[in-house]
Design an enzyme around this catalytic site. Structure first.
Site, PDB file in Angstrom:
ATOM      1  CB  SER A 116       4.866  -2.106  12.023  1.00  0.00           C
ATOM      2  OG  SER A 116       4.708  -0.619  12.232  1.00  0.00           O
TER       3      SER A 116
ATOM      4  CD  GLU B 176      -3.861  -2.349   7.198  1.00  0.00           C
ATOM      5  OE1 GLU B 176      -2.536  -2.952   6.997  1.00  0.00           O
ATOM      6  OE2 GLU B 176      -4.195  -1.245   7.122  1.00  0.00           O
TER       7      GLU B 176
ATOM      8  CD  GLU C 212      -2.925   5.681   6.522  1.00  0.00           C
ATOM      9  OE1 GLU C 212      -3.101   5.641   5.467  1.00  0.00           O
ATOM     10  OE2 GLU C 212      -2.132   5.189   7.293  1.00  0.00           O
TER      11      GLU C 212
ATOM     12  CG  HIS D 173      -6.134   2.200   5.157  1.00  0.00           C
ATOM     13  ND1 HIS D 173      -5.536   2.788   5.914  1.00  0.00           N
ATOM     14  CD2 HIS D 173      -5.022   1.202   4.930  1.00  0.00           C
ATOM     15  CE1 HIS D 173      -4.333   2.708   6.506  1.00  0.00           C
ATOM     16  NE2 HIS D 173      -3.894   1.411   5.935  1.00  0.00           N
TER      17      HIS D 173
ATOM     18  CE  LYS E  74      -0.360   3.338   4.606  1.00  0.00           C
ATOM     19  NZ  LYS E  74      -0.126   3.423   6.168  1.00  0.00           N
TER      20      LYS E  74
ATOM     21  CG  ASN F 204      -1.703   1.141   1.658  1.00  0.00           C
ATOM     22  OD1 ASN F 204      -1.719   2.194   0.510  1.00  0.00           O
ATOM     23  ND2 ASN F 204      -2.264   1.420   2.479  1.00  0.00           N
TER      24      ASN F 204
ATOM     25  N   GLY G 155       2.663   2.078  10.795  1.00  0.00           N
ATOM     26  CA  GLY G 155       3.184   3.145  10.647  1.00  0.00           C
ATOM     27  C   GLY G 155       4.149   3.540  12.110  1.00  0.00           C
TER      28      GLY G 155
HETATM   29  P1  PGA Z   1       2.812   0.201   7.533  1.00  0.00           P
HETATM   30  O1  PGA Z   1       1.089   0.520   6.984  1.00  0.00           O
HETATM   31  O2  PGA Z   1       3.032  -1.185   7.197  1.00  0.00           O
HETATM   32  O3  PGA Z   1       3.354   1.425   7.406  1.00  0.00           O
HETATM   33  O4  PGA Z   1       2.460   0.105   9.118  1.00  0.00           O
HETATM   34  C1  PGA Z   1       0.346  -0.643   6.726  1.00  0.00           C
HETATM   35  C2  PGA Z   1      -1.085  -0.015   6.139  1.00  0.00           C
HETATM   36  O5  PGA Z   1      -1.456   1.220   6.611  1.00  0.00           O
HETATM   37  O6  PGA Z   1      -1.760  -0.756   5.368  1.00  0.00           O
END
Ligand code: PGA
Length: 250
Positions: A212, A166, A96, A94, A11, A9, A172
Site C-alpha cells: 500500500s 512486504e 501471492e 512474491h 501484477k 508491480n 492491497g
Molecule cells: P500494493 O502491492 O502496493 O497494491 O499493496 C504491493 C505488492 O504486492 O508488490
C-alpha cells in the site's frame, strides 16, 4: 550511500496497448528522477515495454520465472528466455506466488540462483502475515525467509539482490506499515545479512518496502534510514500516481 530503487508491480493487469500508452505518458514524468525506476509487467507486455522504454531511464522486469533454463515445464518461462529479449529484473517469491502457486523458500532460492546465472537482477519478496505480526514472530519469519532465499549465494550476488520487505497484511489492503515499523523490519533483515555475509555486504543491499505505498506516504517511508525505495502494486497502475511516488523527493 545506497541508491533508491522504485519498482512498479503491475501484477495481472494491463494489455499491451495499455502498457504502451502508459509508458508514453510516464516516460516524461520520470525522466529526471533520482531513483532507479523499474516496471515489472506481465509476460505478454514485456516485449512491447522493452521496445517502448528504449532511450529512457525506465527499466523492465518480469514478475516470476522458472528455475530451469528449458525443458518439459509446460506454461513456464525461464530466466534465460527473459534475458534473451532484454529483461533486466525479475520479482521472485512474491507473497501471492507463495500463497496461490506453491512457491516455497526452496524454489525461491533456486530461482534466485538461476536469475543470477542468466544475468538477471532478482527482486526477492519476504514478509510476515498478520497473525505472525500479532503473535510477535515477524522478525523470526522474515529473517528466516531472507536466510533461506539467499542460501549459497556469493557475497557479490547478495550485494546485487534487491529485497522487498512486504508485510502480507499491508498488500492491497490500504493498510501501510508505519514508516518506523517498516524501517525496523528492514533493519532486522539487514542485521541478518550482516550476521551471515558481513557488514560490508549488508550495508550495500537494497531493501525496499512494499504494501500500500502511495504518493501520500512514499516520502515518509523512503526517507527513513534503511528503506531504499519501494515495490508498488496498485498505485503503479496509473502513470500520474506512480510518477509522484518515483519523484517522492521533489
Ligand atoms: P500494493 O502491492 O502496493 O497494491 O499493496 C504491493 C505488492 O504486492 O508488490
Amino acid at each position: 550511500m545506497r541508491r533508491k530503487v522504485i519498482a512498479g508491480n503491475w501484477k495481472m493487469n494491463m494489455l499491451p496497448n495499455e502498457a504502451i500508452e502508459y509508458i508514453q505518458s510516464f516516460e516524461s514524468m520520470v525522466k529526471s528522477a533520482e531513483a532507479e525506476v523499474i516496471l515489472c509487467v506481465p509476460y505478454t507486455d514485456l516485449f512491447y515495454c522493452l521496445l517502448n522504454v528504449q532511450g529512457t531511464n525506465i527499466k523492465i522486469g518480469a514478475q516470476n520465472m522458472h528455475f530451469e533454463e528449458n525443458g518439459a515445464y509446460t506454461g513456464e518461462i525461464s530466466g534465460k528466455m527473459l534475458k534473451s529479449i532484454g529483461v533486466e529484473y525479475v520479482i521472485i517469491g512474491h507473497s501471492e506466488r507463495r500463497e496461490y502457486f506453491a512457491e516455497t523458500d526452496q524454489t525461491v532460492n533456486k530461482k534466485i540462483k538461476s536469475a543470477f546465472a542468466n544475468g538477471l537482477k532478482p527482486i526477492v519478496c519476504v514478509g510476515e502475515n498478520l497473525e505472525q505480526r500479532e503473535t510477535g514472530i515477524a522478525e523470526e519469519i522474515i529473517t528466516k525467509q531472507t536466510e533461506l532465499a539467499l542460501e549459497g549465494l556469493t557475497n557479490e550476488q547478495v550485494k546485487n539482490t534487491i529485497i522487498a520487505y512486504e508485510p502480507i497484511w499491508a498488500i492491497g489492503t490500504g493498510k501501510t506499515a508505519t514508516a518506523d515499523d517498516a524501517n525496523n523490519s528492514i533493519k532486522w533483515i539487514r542485521n541478518k545479512i550482516a550476521e551471515i555475509y558481513g557488514e560490508e555486504v549488508a550495508k550495500e543491499v537494497i531493501i525496499q518496502y512494499g504494501g500500500s505505498v502511495k504518493s501520500s506516504n512514499a516520502k515518509e517511508l523512503f526517507t527513513t534510514s534503511d528503506i531504499d525505495g519501494g515495490l508498488v502494486g496498485g498505485a503503479s497502475l496509473k502513470p500520474e500516481e506512480f510518477s509522484k511516488i518515483v519523484n517522492y523527493n521533489k
